[in-house]
Design an enzyme around this catalytic site. Sequence first.
Site, short mmCIF file in Angstrom:
data_model
loop_
_atom_site.label_atom_id
_atom_site.label_comp_id
_atom_site.label_asym_id
_atom_site.label_seq_id
_atom_site.Cartn_x
_atom_site.Cartn_y
_atom_site.Cartn_z
N GLU A 1 50.65 -5.54 8.58
CA GLU A 1 51.44 -6.59 9.25
C GLU A 1 51.39 -6.45 10.77
OE1 GLU A 1 55.32 -6.41 7.31
OE2 GLU A 1 54.57 -7.76 5.77
N GLU B 1 66.80 -8.10 1.11
CA GLU B 1 65.91 -9.09 1.70
C GLU B 1 65.57 -10.20 0.71
OE1 GLU B 1 62.26 -7.42 3.19
OE2 GLU B 1 61.43 -9.39 3.70
N ASP C 1 56.26 -6.45 -2.87
CA ASP C 1 57.19 -6.27 -1.75
C ASP C 1 58.65 -6.46 -2.16
OD1 ASP C 1 58.18 -5.89 0.74
OD2 ASP C 1 57.51 -7.79 1.57
C1 GCV Z 1 59.45 -3.89 8.38
C2 GCV Z 1 58.23 -6.96 4.29
C3 GCV Z 1 59.33 -7.40 5.19
C4 GCV Z 1 59.06 -6.96 6.63
C5 GCV Z 1 58.90 -5.44 6.63
C6 GCV Z 1 57.74 -5.08 5.71
C7 GCV Z 1 57.53 -3.59 5.60
O1 GCV Z 1 57.06 -7.65 4.56
O2 GCV Z 1 59.46 -8.79 5.13
O3 GCV Z 1 60.15 -7.37 7.41
O4 GCV Z 1 58.67 -4.96 7.93
O5 GCV Z 1 58.01 -5.56 4.43
O6 GCV Z 1 58.01 -3.02 4.63
O7 GCV Z 1 56.89 -3.00 6.45
#
Ligand code: GCV
Length: 737
Positions: A305, A427, A399
């Site tokens: 990411e 989340e 995720d």
């Molecule tokens: C910290 C998901 C979440 C992101 C998070 C990522 C991760 O994609 O939406 O906010 O980033 O996981 O665990 O690194």
Amino acid sequence: MKRYCFAICLLLCSSILFGEDGYRLWLRYDKIDDPTLLKEYRTAISSISFQGSSPTLDVAKKELMNGLEGLLDKKIPEQKILVDGCVVVGTLSSPFFQEYYKNDDVSIGREGFTIHTAKYRGKNITLITGADGDAGVLYGVFQFLRLLQTHQSIAKISIISVPKIQNRILDHWDNLNRTVERGYAGASIWNWHLLPGYIDKRYVDYARANASIGINGTVLTNVSANALVLTRQYLEKVAELANVFRPYGIKVYLTARFTAPIEIGGLKTADPLDPAVQNWWKQKVDEIYTYVPDFGGFLVKANSEGQPGPQTYGRTHADGANMLADALAPHKGIVMWRAFVYDVRPQKVNENFDSHKVDSTAPNIAASDRAKQAYDEFKPLDGKFRKNVLVQVKNGPIDFQPREPFSPLFGGMEHTPLVMEFQITQEYLGQATNLVFEAPLFKECLDADTYAKGKGSTVARMIDGSVEKYPTTAIAGVSNIGNERNWTGHPFGQANWYAFGRIAWDHDLSAEQIADEWLRQTFSNDPHFVASTKKIMLMSRETLVSYMTPLGLHHIMGTGHHYGPAPWVSNAGRADWNPVYYHRADSLGIGFDRTSNGSNAISQYSPEVREQWDNLNTCNEKYILWFHHVPWKFKMHSGRTLWDELCYKYYSGVDSVRWIQKTWNDLKNYVDAERFDQVKMLLAVQEKEAVWWRNACLLYFQTFSKMPIPSKYEKPDHDLEYYEALKFPYAPGNGGL
Ligand code: GCV
């Protein structure tokens, strides 16, 4: 008259001060409200005797004295000589316990404890003993207080408790500007600007709460990292937090931004094989240990990411992790290197994949499977990491979805210790408005059998070192804590923090037991209240799955903020950010074909698991759309068609929320007004959101199935266009993005 007014004022003030705003969490220590039990406890506990003193023993003593004073409504004195009812507390190496145990072999490891009652030198006493690191004593004290708070008999106690996993860590996704990524409970509790000078009382209460459930590590900063935290200015602040946490047995860890040598070190590269880079990290780590002598180590998100990592320099994850591990090794620090990767590099694709006959209504989707990437990247690196590297794996392959099968890495990395990463913050589970007790989710994953080393190789046993002996074991939970008065936003969010700690200590505890003890400590021991609310908690996760992502659906939420349903989204920046990529609905059916005819993600599991899930007829229906593209008219176990089953699930999810609402309303007289109203309002919000999820998803999927929602169900109150048009530009939790 004056005196009368004064008394009223006092009463009002005290109720404001001690109102049930949730701040005290599960450590309320209110007077035992059962007179018989109170009498029993007061007889059994007449005094305390601490054997020795240290920062940890001192906080344990303070906790015990405060706790007992509250619970027994009287001060319990310290006593030097042994009397009836004395609670004797100390480490195994203290002279008292040396003599008491003589040659007995008391196996409690580094952090375990024992509590038992005994007749000793003619006196009836209770003994709380911990290992020599002192933290065990503190854990024993908290366990003893838990017995009282949950109204257990203490006439005959015989407890030996040893944590099954060594490092039990909270991961904060807190940014230095105090936003919290995926945080829904206000700002970060770390007030970086006021540190190191100002120590918020909350830091101490945070440490107490964590110690009470056995959490012994905290990663202070977001995995999407900021290199500034490694500068001297911030290390001074980190050191102060570490000083607060140390007596509570809690180590501090930081997230390491891979390009820190460039960003704060002035180097031209962050290549892990470059000697200057290696040297920079070595010096940086040495410096950190001058501030925090018991620093735990680094958590790293690399090449994921947008985060930089070793692949940026043509190196592997092992190269990157080992470089940091070498810098930490002399200090006994560890690296937790995350396997949450889904980079943009081309992936190997099964030729047959996507060859199921999609028709023209099928959205355009990429021929790849994000669910496979972590395994594909890390499996070849198994055995290539240093001894002080652990690979941190999210519970499922995608995720933190409301339901995922366990990640195949848990059965696939024979030579590498793995850290289990759960997400406590909700989340994808209704954020801070939905009541969802996560213990059943944690347990479902930990109890799943990987068959990696034959039957019984559960995920829990794969990470706790009982299948392979690893020098270090760990489990992490992404924190749901913020600076809201009640810490977690939703009053029931506290239960998830609590559940994570308790399960991290002992993954054999049942979700039911954890809910039971949390409720008794946090609300009330009233049997009717406990029974009803426990029911609510235990059904809550399945309820959410039903109205959000039943039958193995996943990743169909709103883009970016992840709030609410958006199964129609097909234009996100990458194919695998789009809900259409995951549900693959078309005129023939719905679901992601991950079988041997599809993406073949199934091949990453052991044959026993594969056999079950690869076959549409034997696949557990809770995962059916995770692994299969299923025809709309496929006959489910219930006898319903898939489409009707989907309708049934979505509608029953909403019905369950309504049942929960009604059950909670009936409990009005058992709960303080403040928390009763809070939960009541939040349940009303949850009901609305559940209806929204149900209607939006069914109306959208109906455009493919072309089948009616059975007439016995209430009709959606809006059309699909209405739901598609909803926008939430300032939905919380996006901090750091
Ligand atoms: C910290 C998901 C979440 C992101 C998070 C990522 C991760 O994609 O939406 O906010 O980033 O996981 O665990 O690194």
